[in-house]
Write an enzyme that holds these catalytic residues in place. Structure first.
Site, mmCIF file in Angstrom:
data_model
loop_
_atom_site.group_PDB
_atom_site.id
_atom_site.type_symbol
_atom_site.label_atom_id
_atom_site.label_comp_id
_atom_site.label_asym_id
_atom_site.label_seq_id
_atom_site.Cartn_x
_atom_site.Cartn_y
_atom_site.Cartn_z
ATOM 1 N N LEU A 179 -17.348 -3.168 2.914
ATOM 2 C CA LEU A 179 -18.391 -2.317 1.739
ATOM 3 C C LEU A 179 -18.300 -2.187 0.545
ATOM 4 O O LEU A 179 -18.421 -1.164 -0.263
ATOM 5 C CB LEU A 179 -18.199 -0.160 2.558
ATOM 6 C CG LEU A 179 -18.786 -0.473 4.139
ATOM 7 C CD1 LEU A 179 -17.285 1.145 4.009
ATOM 8 C CD2 LEU A 179 -19.316 -0.706 4.359
ATOM 9 N N ALA A 180 -17.457 -3.269 -0.358
ATOM 10 C CA ALA A 180 -17.341 -3.561 -1.753
ATOM 11 C C ALA A 180 -16.909 -2.139 -2.313
ATOM 12 O O ALA A 180 -18.207 -1.627 -2.845
ATOM 13 C CB ALA A 180 -19.412 -3.786 -2.330
ATOM 14 N N SER A 223 -4.210 -13.903 2.998
ATOM 15 C CA SER A 223 -5.943 -12.898 2.736
ATOM 16 C C SER A 223 -5.796 -13.768 1.741
ATOM 17 O O SER A 223 -6.637 -14.934 2.074
ATOM 18 C CB SER A 223 -4.858 -11.982 2.799
ATOM 19 O OG SER A 223 -5.934 -10.693 2.252
ATOM 20 N N THR A 227 -11.726 8.765 4.914
ATOM 21 C CA THR A 227 -10.728 9.569 4.322
ATOM 22 C C THR A 227 -11.425 10.984 4.902
ATOM 23 O O THR A 227 -10.954 12.215 4.669
ATOM 24 C CB THR A 227 -11.249 9.929 2.589
ATOM 25 O OG1 THR A 227 -12.365 10.054 2.450
ATOM 26 C CG2 THR A 227 -10.292 8.839 2.024
ATOM 27 N N LYS A 247 -23.378 5.458 -2.155
ATOM 28 C CA LYS A 247 -22.620 7.463 -2.850
ATOM 29 C C LYS A 247 -22.850 6.765 -3.927
ATOM 30 O O LYS A 247 -23.066 7.665 -4.816
ATOM 31 C CB LYS A 247 -21.379 6.970 -1.917
ATOM 32 C CG LYS A 247 -20.673 7.974 -2.639
ATOM 33 C CD LYS A 247 -19.067 7.946 -2.359
ATOM 34 C CE LYS A 247 -18.035 9.557 -3.415
ATOM 35 N NZ LYS A 247 -16.797 9.725 -2.526
ATOM 36 N N GLN A 307 -8.372 -13.034 5.906
ATOM 37 C CA GLN A 307 -8.321 -11.908 5.798
ATOM 38 C C GLN A 307 -9.266 -12.141 4.228
ATOM 39 O O GLN A 307 -8.812 -11.957 3.601
ATOM 40 C CB GLN A 307 -7.487 -11.217 6.060
ATOM 41 C CG GLN A 307 -8.071 -9.789 5.712
ATOM 42 C CD GLN A 307 -6.861 -8.485 5.378
ATOM 43 O OE1 GLN A 307 -7.065 -8.128 4.414
ATOM 44 N NE2 GLN A 307 -6.335 -8.412 6.891
ATOM 45 N N TYR A 313 0.831 -0.639 0.012
ATOM 46 C CA TYR A 313 0.403 -0.309 0.075
ATOM 47 C C TYR A 313 0.913 1.313 -0.398
ATOM 48 O O TYR A 313 2.117 1.523 0.619
ATOM 49 C CB TYR A 313 -0.714 -0.006 0.998
ATOM 50 C CG TYR A 313 -1.941 -1.037 1.847
ATOM 51 C CD1 TYR A 313 -2.320 -1.352 0.478
ATOM 52 C CD2 TYR A 313 -2.597 -1.558 3.077
ATOM 53 C CE1 TYR A 313 -3.513 -3.130 0.389
ATOM 54 C CE2 TYR A 313 -2.983 -2.192 2.906
ATOM 55 C CZ TYR A 313 -3.322 -3.334 2.250
ATOM 56 O OH TYR A 313 -4.678 -3.869 1.932
#
Length: 339
Positions: free
Chosen positions: A242-243, A184, A313, A250, A210, A81
């Site tokens: 939250l896909a 994962s 964010t 949103k 995960q 990341y």
């Protein structure tokens, strides 16, 4: 107001109020025991993929301060990341978290999970022993800590024997650099083989999965990974909870999409996905909470799930975290969402 406690003095016929404290401490958030480990994690894990991507260092510090103030103490990141952002090479998220922990002096209050194996910027995945040992040192340096609480195999390379990866983790655990390990994006078969080899060779075992799991991506986890978790008593920390933002409501039409999330979300604009949003709308309205809170709470009440991962964010996004922790969905609501 100070809290007053009367002290009875038997030799005198009066009571003297003694000031105990003028500071009203926020109640501690209930943590979740992570199965087969000595770790206790927050009921929602913060996803650090936004650090160095949609949030720069200053904004990341701001959201981390707000997260900490609200009582959430578990952060998930990875050595890759956020390599996909222009100008990045991977490791930016870990570096920001490390700087923030050092600046705030709060490492001991946090549970930090990171990952290895994606080999950002290079060809192919890498879970060889040498690579894992080197990558772990790099992660520790960026995080400015001497121990990773939970270290995940992020992506797999099936040309590498599972026992080779486990021996790397064994060395890191023996050196005190890693506390527990998880898996994962490994296939069900590779996870089963890893657990079997760990038993046969007395090597460290994966204690946490995960997987991707949410209201619109259910079948793969429930059919392939949930049985493994149940049989072996593994903890489950879900990603894309939250896909990629779709379940927040949103994005209501494809025209709402732009940028990096477009490829991740566009496939949910079908009858099933839009029906799911309608149900979320109804349930969230009944409870007076956000759609995101309901989607997160559904995961929190699902069998085998220890905690979902979610990102934010801005502080208004963190409202959904607090709502989800307080929310209780009825059996009927859970069934409506699961159908």
């Amino acid at each position: 107001m100070p809290f007053l406690t009367p002290l009875i003095l038997p030799q005198k016929n009066f009571t003297l109020p003694i000031i105990m404290s003028t500071f009203e401490e926020k109640p501690m958030m209930q943590k979740k025991k992570l199965e087969k480990t000595n770790l206790e994690i927050s009921p929602i894990v913060f996803g650090g993929n936004v650090f160095g991507w949609t949030l720069d260092e200053k904004e990341s510090f701001r959201i981390l301060d707000q997260l900490f103030e609200k009582g959430f103490r578990t952060i998930d990141t990875a050595d890759s990341y956020s390599h996909w952002a222009p100008g990045n090479k991977g490791g930016e998220s870990e570096a920001i978290i490390g700087k923030w922990m050092k600046a705030r002096g709060n490492r001991e209050d946090l549970t930090i999970a990171t990952k290895v194996g994606s080999n950002p910027g290079k060809q192919g995945r890498d879970v060889s022993k040498d690579y894992i040992l080197k990558a772990a040192e790099d992660s520790l340096n960026r995080l400015q800590t001497d121990c990773i609480d939970l270290y995940f195999t992020h992506w797999d390379n099936e040309d590498t024997p599972v026992e080779e990866s486990l021996r790397a983790y064994e060395q890191l655990i023996q050196q005190g650099k890693v506390r527990h390990i998880g898996a994962s994006n490994l296939s069900p078969e590779r996870i089963r083989t890893s657990l079997k080899k760990a038993d046969e060779l007395n090597l460290p075992k994966y204690t946490v999965l995960q997987p991707e799991y949410n209201l619109v991506e259910k079948a793969k986890f429930e059919e392939e990974y949930q049985p493994i978790a149940e049989k072996n008593g593994l903890g489950v920390i879900t990603y894309f909870s939250l896909a990629s933002g779709f379940l927040t409501g949103k994005y209501r039409k494809k025209e709402d999409l732009k940028g990096a999330r477009e490829e991740m979300v566009k496939n949910y604009f079908n009858e099933e996905g839009l029906n799911k949003l309608q149900i979320l709308d109804e349930i969230s309205k009944n409870h007076g909470v956000t759609n995101a809170a309901v989607a997160l709470r559904w995961l929190m009440q699902r069998p085998t799930v220890t905690a979902p991962i979610a990102s934010a964010t801005r502080e208004s996004h963190l409202q959904a975290f607090e709502e989800a922790v307080k929310l209780r969905l009825s059996e009927e609501e859970m069934q409506r969402l699961s159908k």
